[in-house]
Structures are given as structure tokens and as C-alpha cells.
Write a protein that holds these residues in place. Structure first.
Motif, PDB file in Angstrom:
ATOM      1  N   SER A 102       6.632 -79.658  61.302  1.00  0.00           N
ATOM      2  CA  SER A 102       6.972 -78.651  62.307  1.00  0.00           C
ATOM      3  C   SER A 102       8.391 -78.853  62.809  1.00  0.00           C
ATOM      4  O   SER A 102       8.940 -79.958  62.749  1.00  0.00           O
ATOM      5  N   ASN A 103       8.968 -77.770  63.329  1.00  0.00           N
ATOM      6  CA  ASN A 103      10.282 -77.895  63.976  1.00  0.00           C
ATOM      7  C   ASN A 103      10.149 -78.315  65.439  1.00  0.00           C
ATOM      8  O   ASN A 103      11.152 -78.524  66.121  1.00  0.00           O
ATOM      9  N   GLY A 104       8.908 -78.419  65.940  1.00  0.00           N
ATOM     10  CA  GLY A 104       8.679 -78.911  67.294  1.00  0.00           C
ATOM     11  C   GLY A 104       8.719 -77.866  68.384  1.00  0.00           C
ATOM     12  O   GLY A 104       8.478 -78.179  69.553  1.00  0.00           O
ATOM     13  N   HIS A 105       8.994 -76.609  68.024  1.00  0.00           N
ATOM     14  CA  HIS A 105       9.076 -75.567  69.047  1.00  0.00           C
ATOM     15  C   HIS A 105       7.727 -74.859  69.161  1.00  0.00           C
ATOM     16  O   HIS A 105       7.490 -73.792  68.598  1.00  0.00           O
ATOM     17  N   PHE A 106       6.823 -75.484  69.915  1.00  0.00           N
ATOM     18  CA  PHE A 106       5.504 -74.919  70.149  1.00  0.00           C
ATOM     19  C   PHE A 106       4.994 -75.425  71.489  1.00  0.00           C
ATOM     20  O   PHE A 106       5.558 -76.331  72.095  1.00  0.00           O
ATOM     21  N   ASN A 107       3.902 -74.846  71.952  1.00  0.00           N
ATOM     22  CA  ASN A 107       3.308 -75.237  73.229  1.00  0.00           C
ATOM     23  C   ASN A 107       2.830 -76.686  73.151  1.00  0.00           C
ATOM     24  O   ASN A 107       2.070 -77.038  72.248  1.00  0.00           O
ATOM     25  N   PRO A 108       3.245 -77.552  74.083  1.00  0.00           N
ATOM     26  CA  PRO A 108       2.847 -78.962  74.034  1.00  0.00           C
ATOM     27  C   PRO A 108       1.335 -79.184  74.007  1.00  0.00           C
ATOM     28  O   PRO A 108       0.865 -80.168  73.445  1.00  0.00           O
ATOM     29  N   ASP A 109       0.572 -78.263  74.599  1.00  0.00           N
ATOM     30  CA  ASP A 109      -0.890 -78.403  74.609  1.00  0.00           C
ATOM     31  C   ASP A 109      -1.476 -78.359  73.198  1.00  0.00           C
ATOM     32  O   ASP A 109      -2.596 -78.831  72.963  1.00  0.00           O
ATOM     33  N   LEU A 110      -0.738 -77.767  72.259  1.00  0.00           N
ATOM     34  CA  LEU A 110      -1.233 -77.632  70.894  1.00  0.00           C
ATOM     35  C   LEU A 110      -1.391 -78.991  70.225  1.00  0.00           C
ATOM     36  O   LEU A 110      -2.240 -79.154  69.334  1.00  0.00           O
ATOM     37  N   LEU A 111      -0.603 -79.985  70.642  1.00  0.00           N
ATOM     38  CA  LEU A 111      -0.688 -81.308  70.034  1.00  0.00           C
ATOM     39  C   LEU A 111      -2.091 -81.891  70.160  1.00  0.00           C
ATOM     40  O   LEU A 111      -2.676 -82.378  69.194  1.00  0.00           O
ATOM     41  N   GLU A 112      -2.655 -81.844  71.379  1.00  0.00           N
ATOM     42  CA  GLU A 112      -4.003 -82.376  71.584  1.00  0.00           C
ATOM     43  C   GLU A 112      -5.042 -81.605  70.780  1.00  0.00           C
ATOM     44  O   GLU A 112      -5.981 -82.183  70.221  1.00  0.00           O
ATOM     45  N   GLU A 113      -4.871 -80.281  70.723  1.00  0.00           N
ATOM     46  CA  GLU A 113      -5.810 -79.460  69.955  1.00  0.00           C
ATOM     47  C   GLU A 113      -5.785 -79.840  68.482  1.00  0.00           C
ATOM     48  O   GLU A 113      -6.839 -79.938  67.831  1.00  0.00           O
ATOM     49  N   MET A 114      -4.591 -80.064  67.944  1.00  0.00           N
ATOM     50  CA  MET A 114      -4.478 -80.422  66.531  1.00  0.00           C
ATOM     51  C   MET A 114      -5.112 -81.776  66.249  1.00  0.00           C
ATOM     52  O   MET A 114      -5.791 -81.958  65.239  1.00  0.00           O
ATOM     53  N   VAL A 115      -4.895 -82.724  67.152  1.00  0.00           N
ATOM     54  CA  VAL A 115      -5.493 -84.053  66.983  1.00  0.00           C
ATOM     55  C   VAL A 115      -7.011 -83.954  67.033  1.00  0.00           C
ATOM     56  O   VAL A 115      -7.729 -84.543  66.201  1.00  0.00           O
ATOM     57  N   SER A 116      -7.538 -83.213  68.000  1.00  0.00           N
ATOM     58  CA  SER A 116      -8.995 -83.062  68.140  1.00  0.00           C
ATOM     59  C   SER A 116      -9.613 -82.401  66.916  1.00  0.00           C
ATOM     60  O   SER A 116     -10.773 -82.641  66.580  1.00  0.00           O
ATOM     61  N   SER A 117      -8.826 -81.571  66.236  1.00  0.00           N
ATOM     62  CA  SER A 117      -9.325 -80.850  65.063  1.00  0.00           C
ATOM     63  C   SER A 117      -9.277 -81.692  63.797  1.00  0.00           C
ATOM     64  O   SER A 117      -9.891 -81.335  62.793  1.00  0.00           O
ATOM     65  N   GLY A 118      -8.512 -82.793  63.837  1.00  0.00           N
ATOM     66  CA  GLY A 118      -8.476 -83.668  62.666  1.00  0.00           C
ATOM     67  C   GLY A 118      -7.099 -84.044  62.158  1.00  0.00           C
ATOM     68  O   GLY A 118      -6.977 -84.797  61.192  1.00  0.00           O
ATOM     69  N   LEU A 119      -6.041 -83.530  62.781  1.00  0.00           N
ATOM     70  CA  LEU A 119      -4.694 -83.875  62.329  1.00  0.00           C
ATOM     71  C   LEU A 119      -4.435 -85.365  62.525  1.00  0.00           C
ATOM     72  O   LEU A 119      -4.762 -85.932  63.564  1.00  0.00           O
ATOM     73  N   THR A 120      -3.861 -86.019  61.503  1.00  0.00           N
ATOM     74  CA  THR A 120      -3.598 -87.458  61.583  1.00  0.00           C
ATOM     75  C   THR A 120      -2.109 -87.786  61.631  1.00  0.00           C
ATOM     76  O   THR A 120      -1.743 -88.873  62.068  1.00  0.00           O
ATOM     77  N   ARG A 121      -1.257 -86.871  61.156  1.00  0.00           N
ATOM     78  CA  ARG A 121       0.179 -87.156  61.131  1.00  0.00           C
ATOM     79  C   ARG A 121       0.972 -85.879  61.345  1.00  0.00           C
ATOM     80  O   ARG A 121       0.543 -84.800  60.940  1.00  0.00           O
ATOM     81  N   ILE A 122       2.122 -86.017  61.973  1.00  0.00           N
ATOM     82  CA  ILE A 122       3.027 -84.884  62.121  1.00  0.00           C
ATOM     83  C   ILE A 122       4.443 -85.333  61.788  1.00  0.00           C
ATOM     84  O   ILE A 122       4.893 -86.397  62.214  1.00  0.00           O
ATOM     85  N   ASN A 123       5.107 -84.547  60.964  1.00  0.00           N
ATOM     86  CA  ASN A 123       6.515 -84.762  60.635  1.00  0.00           C
ATOM     87  C   ASN A 123       7.337 -83.712  61.373  1.00  0.00           C
ATOM     88  O   ASN A 123       7.031 -82.517  61.275  1.00  0.00           O
ATOM     89  N   PHE A 124       8.332 -84.147  62.097  1.00  0.00           N
ATOM     90  CA  PHE A 124       9.205 -83.219  62.797  1.00  0.00           C
ATOM     91  C   PHE A 124      10.521 -83.067  62.045  1.00  0.00           C
ATOM     92  O   PHE A 124      11.145 -84.072  61.656  1.00  0.00           O
ATOM     93  N   SER A 125      10.947 -81.832  61.844  1.00  0.00           N
ATOM     94  CA  SER A 125      12.274 -81.569  61.305  1.00  0.00           C
ATOM     95  C   SER A 125      13.254 -81.604  62.467  1.00  0.00           C
ATOM     96  O   SER A 125      13.162 -80.800  63.393  1.00  0.00           O
TER      97      SER A 125
END
Length: 313
Positions: A97-120
Motif C-alpha cells: 500500500s501507499n499508506g493513504h487510507f483510514n487508520p482504522d483499516l489496519l486493525e480490520e485487516m489484521v482481524s481478517s487475517g493479514l500478516t504483513r504489509i509493505n509500504f511504498s
């Protein structure tokens, strides 16, 4: 490693083809219509993703699914897509991701199963960040997103594409910031793809030039690097970890284990080959299609007219 022994183990999926940035190396405004057949936006539906995974899994041992774009956080069904991947028992689920999104989305993604995020992250200087992204967005917002992602337990990496005359002088600053935050960074050679294909020599800045800059301030040595990694990693005496993704000068194509899927659900065997395949319904035909996709892999990166936002890198 030969084509006979190579296997597809990482599936990179461009879940949509549009982005909220217009980065100079991917989608410069002045070249928006450089390839008319690629100007329409597409999004991968949850049903298509689920169907494609069901078709592919009997043939592949997928150890990681990496969601890309465009900007994947713009997908209206992103959380559902992550859940679908998790339901297929994929252990590693990553997103770039480029990081320009609602900060609340981070927790939602983790709860859904996301394990890693790469920021450009191509700059930490506001004026250069704006020039590269073509957006008047505070770079501090992206930096805070990166810090928060690490704080909530996601594995985090930074990707920085280095372009001559634009951000090549920021290599040390970005490395220092990432090092102090305890986050690995990968410096990418600008790839000969998409709208700036012809201008590639003007912007190209090599991995060795980047390392030479780093040597001005830091002593470093090789760091353990997985065989199938796209990056060669190093560690400074201070413990700062950085990698080089040098498609052009230090190609790693022979170890590539990546299969790519675009936002229409078509698959690609190689980033340097525009040949795509529909995943067939028949078991035997899928096996044949995957073999044909593997045959498109090159021994070295040769470039492509496809913009990264359509194939996801």
C-alpha cells in the motif's frame, strides 16, 4: 534452478487497477493514455477470487498470497478478499500500500487475517513526496501509518523506488528513518515498465550507486537472504536492515517462484511478459496452463509496456 524444477509458490494478486496516487514511474498524468487498452479500471470480485483459488490450489502449494494494485485499500471488498484468502488456509497474507487510507483499516485487516504489509515510501521530505506521488498529502500521515502497523503486530517492510534526479539524494535519510524505527527497507531499481519505458535510462539509478551512498555513512555486511527472495539483504553495524531489488543490474529471475493474477482474474507467469492466461475449468487444462505460464519466465528482466498498477509487481 531450471524451469523443470521451479514451482509457483507465491501468488501476487492485483485486486484492482486504479490508485489514489499518480506516481511518476507508474502513472504520470501527462501519459495517462499511453496505452489505450489499459485505461479502464477493473476490480477483482470476491467470487472470482474464491473461484480462482479453488481452481489453482489442487495444483499449487501456495505459501503466500500478496494483494497489490493499484492501491488495494481502495477495494470496497478488501476485508472480504482477505478473509477468502485466509479461508483457503494460506498462512502468509501480505498487502502492498501507499499508506493513504483510514487508520482504522489496519486493525480490520489484521482481524481478517493479514500478516504483513509493505509500504511504498519514496520520500520522507514533503515537497519531494508531493512531486513523486502528484498528491498534496502529508507524508507524516504515511509515516504514522507505518508506525501504527508495526505497533499492532503486523510485519512491516518499506519499498523505495530510487529515481535519478528525483529522490536519489534521499537514500541515507530514508534508511536512517527506517533503521531507527526498526523496519527493514528495500531499495528498488527503477523498472523498465509502463509509461516511462523509453525514458528509463534518464531515471535509472543502480543498486551499486545506492550501496555506494550508504557506504558514505554506514558500514554493512551481507544479511541472511532466502533463496527465493527478490532482494539481497544487508545489515549495518547499527543493526539497520536494508535490501536491494535490482531487477536490471543484479537479476534474480532464476529463483522467481511468483505467479501473478490481474484484476480480471487472468494469470501471468512473468513480469517481463505480457502474455496472460484465463484459468480453465478442467483439471488437466489448468495443469497445462500453469506449465505454459511457467514457460513465459525469462532468465533476466527485460521490461514490459504494462504499468505496474495493472499487474501489481
Amino acid at each position: 534452478m531450471t524451469l523443470d524444477t521451479r514451482k509457483f509458490e507465491v501468488l501476487r494478486i492485483s485486486i484492482l487497477s486504479h490508485c489514489n496516487f499518480a506516481c511518476v514511474y507508474c502513472a504520470p498524468k501527462e501519459k495517462e493514455n499511453f496505452s489505450p487498452q489499459l485505461t479502464h479500471s477493473h476490480s477483482l470480485s470476491p467470487d472470482q477470487l474464491d473461484k480462482n483459488l479453488n481452481l489453482l490450489k489442487p495444483h499449487l502449494k501456495i505459501k503466500e498470497v500478496h494483494l497489490t494494485g493499484g492501491e488495494p485499500t481502495l477495494h470496497k471488498n478488501l476485508i472480504e478478499l482477505i478473509q477468502i484468502v485466509k479461508n483457503h488456509s494460506i498462512q502468509e497474507i501480505a498487502l502492498t500500500s501507499n499508506g493513504h487510507f483510514n487508520p482504522d483499516l489496519l486493525e480490520e485487516m489484521v482481524s481478517s487475517g493479514l500478516t504483513r504489509i509493505n509500504f511504498s515510501l519514496d520520500s520522507i521530505t514533503q515537497s519531494i513526496f508531493e512531486r513523486l506521488s502528484d498528491r498534496k498529502i502529508p507524508v507524516s500521515h504515511v509515516l504514522n501509518q507505518i508506525k501504527k502497523a508495526k505497533q499492532i503486530g503486523l510485519k512491516v517492510k518499506i519499498n523505495t523506488t530510487v529515481l535519478r534526479g528525483l529522490n536519489d539524494h534521499e537514500v541515507l535519510n530514508i534508511l536512517t528513518w527506517c533503521g531507527e524505527e526498526g523496519i527493514p527497507i528495500r531499495f528498488l531499481e527503477f523498472m523498465k515498465m509502463g509509461p516511462l519505458q523509453k525514458e528509463h535510462p534518464s531515471y535509472f539509478y543502480s543498486a551499486e550507486e545506492i550501496r555506494n551512498q550508504i557506504r558514505l555513512k554506514y558500514h554493512f555486511q551481507d544479511y541472511p537472504t532466502p533463496q527465493d527472495s527478490t532482494a539481497q539483504y544487508y545489515i549495518t553495524n547499527e543493526g539497520y536492515i536494508f535490501g536491494m531489488i535490482a531487477n536490471h543490474t543484479e537479476p534474480f529471475c532464476e529463483g522467481c517462484n511468483r505467479l501473478r493474477m490481474d484484476s480480471k482474474g487472468r494469470i501471468y507467469g512473468c513480469l517481463s511478459d505480457e502474455t496472460s492466461f484465463v484459468i480453465p475449468e478442467s483439471f488437466d487444462e489448468i495443469q497445462s496452463t500453469l506449465h505454459q505460464a511457467m514457460l513465459t519466465k525469462k532468465n533476466k528482466f527485460t521490461g514490459s509496456e504494462l504499468s505496474m498498477k495493472y499487474i501489481g509487481g
